[in-house]
Design a protein around this motif. Structure first.
Motif, PDB file in Angstrom:
ATOM      1  N   GLU A 163       0.843  -1.197   0.000  1.00 35.54           N
ATOM      2  CA  GLU A 163       0.000   0.000   0.000  1.00 35.54           C
ATOM      3  C   GLU A 163       0.885   1.255   0.000  1.00 35.54           C
ATOM      4  N   ALA A 210      -2.558   6.084   1.225  1.00 38.37           N
ATOM      5  CA  ALA A 210      -3.678   5.164   1.416  1.00 38.37           C
ATOM      6  C   ALA A 210      -3.692   4.621   2.842  1.00 38.37           C
ATOM      7  N   CYS A 235      -9.742   1.443   1.586  1.00 36.81           N
ATOM      8  CA  CYS A 235      -8.425   2.025   1.345  1.00 36.81           C
ATOM      9  C   CYS A 235      -7.323   0.992   1.526  1.00 36.81           C
ATOM     10  N   ARG A 274      -7.843  -1.960  -1.508  1.00 36.26           N
ATOM     11  CA  ARG A 274      -7.850  -1.511  -2.901  1.00 36.26           C
ATOM     12  C   ARG A 274      -6.521  -1.869  -3.561  1.00 36.26           C
TER      13      ARG A 274
END
Length: 65
Positions: A2, A6, A61, A64
């Motif tokens: 990530e 995010a 978040c 994703r």
């Protein structure tokens, strides 16, 4: 992996989503207003809906691609 923005956004959403039901419950237990000028029958469900939405956005978040 990530990205940092995010992860930051997810942390903010998840913290808000977990703190809001606690605060709402504490206000409702003391019979204090949850929102200024709004009936508790409207404010409590609305606050819980916002908390659920915030939790969903925080999870989104994190997962994703």
């Amino acid at each position: 992996m990530e990205s940092r923005p995010a992860i930051f956004a997810a942390t903010v959403f998840l913290l808000f989503g977990t703190a809001l039901p606690g605060w709402t419950g504490a206000c409702a237990a003391r019979r204090a207003p949850v929102a200024e000028g709004v009936r508790p029958a409207v404010a409590v469900p609305l606050a819980l809906l916002v908390a659920g939405t915030s939790l969903a956005l925080g999870v989104r978040c994190l997962v994703r691609p």
